[in-house]
Write an enzyme that holds these catalytic residues in place. Structure first.
Site, short mmCIF file in Angstrom:
data_model
loop_
_atom_site.label_atom_id
_atom_site.label_comp_id
_atom_site.label_asym_id
_atom_site.label_seq_id
_atom_site.Cartn_x
_atom_site.Cartn_y
_atom_site.Cartn_z
N GLY A 191 43.21 31.80 35.30
CA GLY A 191 43.58 33.40 35.75
C GLY A 191 45.00 33.84 35.87
N ASN A 205 46.62 35.80 33.95
CA ASN A 205 46.88 37.18 33.25
C ASN A 205 47.13 38.13 34.23
OD1 ASN A 205 43.77 36.45 33.24
ND2 ASN A 205 43.79 38.52 33.02
N GLY A 248 47.02 39.64 38.77
CA GLY A 248 47.06 39.36 40.05
C GLY A 248 47.83 38.22 40.71
N ILE A 249 47.64 37.39 41.49
CA ILE A 249 48.52 36.45 42.11
C ILE A 249 48.71 35.30 40.83
CG2 ILE A 249 48.45 34.39 43.65
CD1 ILE A 249 47.03 36.17 45.68
N GLY A 250 47.66 35.07 40.04
CA GLY A 250 48.02 34.18 39.04
C GLY A 250 48.99 34.57 38.05
N SER A 292 41.62 30.63 50.12
CA SER A 292 41.75 31.96 50.67
C SER A 292 41.55 31.85 52.03
CB SER A 292 40.66 32.81 50.09
OG SER A 292 40.58 34.21 50.93
N TYR A 333 31.41 35.06 48.48
CA TYR A 333 32.50 34.70 47.96
C TYR A 333 33.64 33.97 49.18
CZ TYR A 333 37.52 35.52 47.03
OH TYR A 333 39.03 35.48 46.91
#
Length: 314
Positions: A23, A25, A27-29, A152, A177
């Site tokens: 991930g 690409n 956000g945090i990643g 999280s 989630y």
């Protein structure tokens, strides 16, 4: 290097090392990948969206002169994609994988993968469980590889129902989630226990980003903030932070030689913002029996065992 001497703006060189960020690409990643690229390492973005991954690689290249960034197709909800993605790495060894990618669904109905697994549990937990299994030989070939699991804070608000891991009963998206993230973090801790018991050189570290808002995040070509978002986010900046800062715990877990397997790292201020520091592992996160039971269930669902070098029993 102590928790107090780490400088998030002056990272050590990682020249010659290779890191995979799932991930990476957005956000945090994305910010994990951008910061790691600044160390001179080769950074591979694992993404199910090739166009977005290409845009992220270009963005990183525009900010980090000489950045070594590429991407491989990787859909964590698809076992075949995981196998193909690992093959596409074309590496003899891997120094770290940052298990960051995730799916968050806000509303019903409950969704399943083609394999019949609840989508968030399958992507956030089972997909990384399988990925680390297939990466095991590459991680073992590195001198001191690390598996960094990005969890999280929401995981601390739920308990795991081993009898209903797929959320078939009373499906609530936000709870499903949070449970998937709890499962992911339990996996990170259990993985390290098993690696230590096996005398492996690879270690497993768990992190969480604290509170992260788009409105407090620096603009990049992959995601720009508006003036209105910036103004609305200013008051929240007293308690939480942007996604650039939210990447710091995972980046430190990859790079800092003083970080140890089995640790939990998060932001310093109430676990919500600030420089990364180690946190106590408490509650369900410290439940070794729960983690072992989850491991057994995950191995059964995937047919894989991450501490080994491929399919369970191989």
């Amino acid at each position: 290097m102590s928790a107090h001497s780490w400088d998030v703006r002056r990272l050590p060189s990682a020249e010659g090392r290779s890191f995979l960020v799932t991930g990476g690409n957005a956000g945090i990643g994305y910010f994990v990948a951008e910061q790691l690229a600044g160390t001179g390492a080769t950074v591979i973005l694992g993404s199910r969206a090739p166009a977005k991954a290409s845009a992220a690689a270009r963005s990183i290249g525009g900010r980090v002169p000489g950045a070594r960034v590429r991407h491989v197709p990787l859909d964590l909800a698809d076992p075949a994609s995981i196998v193909a993605g690992v093959a596409a790495l074309r590496l003899e060894s891997l120094d770290a994988v940052v298990c960051n990618a995730g799916v968050l669904l806000d509303h019903p109905p409950r969704r399943e993968t083609d394999n019949g697994h609840e989508l968030m549990f399958a992507t956030n937990h089972l997909g990384h469980f399988a990925l680390v299994s297939w990466l095991a030989p590459l991680l073992a070939a590195a001198p001191a590889a690390r598996v960094v699991t990005v969890g999280s804070l929401t995981a601390k608000s739920v308990t795991l129902d081993l009898e209903d891991l797929q959320s078939l009963r009373d499906y609530r998206p936000k709870r499903a989630y949070a449970r998937s993230k709890l499962a992911q973090m339990l996996f990170g801790f259990e993985l390290d226990r098993r690696l230590r018991a096996a005398g492996a050189s690879t270690s497993s570290v768990v992190t969480h980003p604290g509170g992260a808002l788009d409105s407090l995040t620096p603009s990049r070509p992959v995601r720009s903030r508006t003036a209105g978002e910036l103004l609305r986010g200013l008051p929240a900046g007293l308690l939480v932070q942007g996604k650039e800062a939210a990447a710091w715990p995972a980046v430190r877990a990859v790079l800092d030689p003083s970080v140890r397997g089995g640790q939990l790292w998060g932001p310093r201020v109430l676990g919500l913002r600030g420089r990364p520091v180690p946190e106590p592992v408490r509650g369900d996160l410290a439940d070794t029996a729960l983690a072992a039971a989850l491991w057994a269930a995950s191995a059964d669902l995937t047919g894989l065992a991450p501490a080994a070098a491929g399919p369970a029993g191989a």
